[in-house]
Design a protein around this motif. Structure first.
Motif, short mmCIF file in Angstrom:
data_model
loop_
_atom_site.label_atom_id
_atom_site.label_comp_id
_atom_site.label_asym_id
_atom_site.label_seq_id
_atom_site.Cartn_x
_atom_site.Cartn_y
_atom_site.Cartn_z
N SER A 33 0.83 -1.21 0.00
CA SER A 33 0.00 0.00 0.00
C SER A 33 0.87 1.26 0.00
CB SER A 33 -0.93 0.00 1.21
OG SER A 33 -1.69 1.18 1.29
N SER A 37 0.99 4.25 -2.76
CA SER A 37 0.86 5.67 -2.40
C SER A 37 2.03 6.48 -2.96
CB SER A 37 0.80 5.84 -0.88
OG SER A 37 -0.37 5.26 -0.36
N HIS A 41 1.98 9.46 -5.55
CA HIS A 41 2.71 10.68 -5.22
C HIS A 41 3.56 11.14 -6.40
CE1 HIS A 41 5.71 12.75 -2.22
NE2 HIS A 41 5.33 13.55 -3.19
N SER A 94 -3.69 8.64 -1.07
CA SER A 94 -2.73 7.98 -0.18
C SER A 94 -3.38 7.63 1.15
CB SER A 94 -1.52 8.89 0.05
OG SER A 94 -0.79 9.07 -1.14
N GLU A 97 -5.82 4.75 0.58
CA GLU A 97 -5.10 3.48 0.45
C GLU A 97 -4.65 2.97 1.81
OE1 GLU A 97 -4.05 1.27 -1.91
OE2 GLU A 97 -5.45 2.16 -3.34
N SER A 194 1.38 4.60 4.53
CA SER A 194 0.61 5.23 3.46
C SER A 194 -0.16 6.45 3.96
CB SER A 194 -0.37 4.21 2.86
OG SER A 194 -1.08 4.77 1.78
N GLY A 198 0.28 10.47 3.03
CA GLY A 198 -0.84 11.35 2.69
C GLY A 198 -0.84 12.63 3.51
#
Length: 299
Positions: A33, A37, A41, A94, A97, A194, A198
């Protein structure tokens, strides 16, 4: 300055594009995950470079009857859109996820692939960051770095630097998250990494939005330029008093100046016209970024 900012953007564009492809391939093979992410990104960062290049191109459009002061603020608009993209797409997906992984944690397959990809990505991002930092350092000059971010009128320099800094931090988080999951057997660390990625993207986006908002609304020129213009007007033989000096950046390389002054009562209209023309030329000669000067005579 425009050429330098383009070099920074192109370097980041190529690097992020290649890294994004590599991360997505790794996420498919490993099911990580955090790696997914990171791929998102890098993909968002790649799109952001395209938007910045679009902004620079549109900013070069000449003035017309609908936009008499040109299109210089296009770069401010697209820099603001970049901040929104980072927040809405990068941070949002993100975190989603990460939460999805926490609800259904699963082991990362072939973690060695992730380590190799993350290591290579750190090298590539490191080069891109260093290149962006060098250009930003040139722009900062004698100013402090935080002061440069606040006062720099070309946002492409600090936008790319912020993105690259967030990218390197995100890579470190992903690496730690995957390593902890493998070491402890607790697969939730991948999802936690993840979510943290974010959050990093969200904070970066908020800072970029804050810094570009002022440019988009309309910031004044550097106080040194304003004081210089006021001094030139005060020392002009035909002017008895300077009431106000208003400036506005219509783009990174376009300053609009409005002067409110008192002319000496003994002057004739023809003489005032000559003095206005002379002062305008002096201001533009000393400060090439000044493109338009309006002088308002008051009693």
């Amino acid at each position: 300055m425009a050429a330098s900012s383009k070099k920074v953007i192109y370097a980041a564009l190529i690097g992020n594009g290649l890294i994004a492809i590599t991360k997505f391939i790794a996420s498919v093979f490993t099911g990580s995950s955090a790696m997914m992410s990171e791929g998102i990104h890098s993909l968002v960062d790649t799109g952001n470079q395209v938007l910045l290049l679009l902004g620079l191109k549109k900013a070069k459009k000449p003035a017309d009857k609908d936009y008499p002061f040109g299109h210089g603020k296009e770069i401010y608009f697209w820099s603001f859109i970049v901040a929104i993209m980072i927040f809405a797409v990068g941070a949002g997906i993100s975190i989603y996820e990460g939460i999805h992984n926490l609800m259904d944690p699963h082991p990362v397959q072939n973690p060695l692939i992730n380590y190799i990809v993350l290591g290579l990505a750190m090298i590539f991002e490191g080069f891109a960051w260093y290149f962006a930092w060098k250009e930003f350092d040139k722009v900062s000059g004698d100013r402090g770095y935080f002061e440069t971010v606040r006062k720099e009128k070309n946002p492409t320099f600090f936008v790319v630097l912020f993105e690259d800094s967030a990218a390197i931090l995100g890579l470190l988080v992903a690496f730690i998250g995957i390593a902890l999951g493998q070491w402890t057997g607790l697969y939730i660390f991948d999802g936690i990494a993840s979510i943290i990625i974010g959050i990093i993207l969200g904070v970066t986006a908020a800072w970029l939005a804050y810094e570009t908002k002022g440019l988009l609304i309309g910031e004044s020129a550097d106080p040194k330029i304003i004081n210089s213009i006021a001094g030139m007007a005060s020392n002009h033989a035909a002017i008895s008093n300077v009431n106000e000096v208003l400036t506005l950046h219509m783009g990174p390389n376009y300053i609009l100046v409005n002067l409110s002054v008192n002319f000496k009562d003994s002057l004739e209209v023809a003489s005032i016209e000559q003095d206005i023309s002379k002062l305008t030329d002096q201001i533009k000669e000393k400060h090439p970024l000044v493109k338009r000067v309006f002088i308002e005579a008051e009693e």
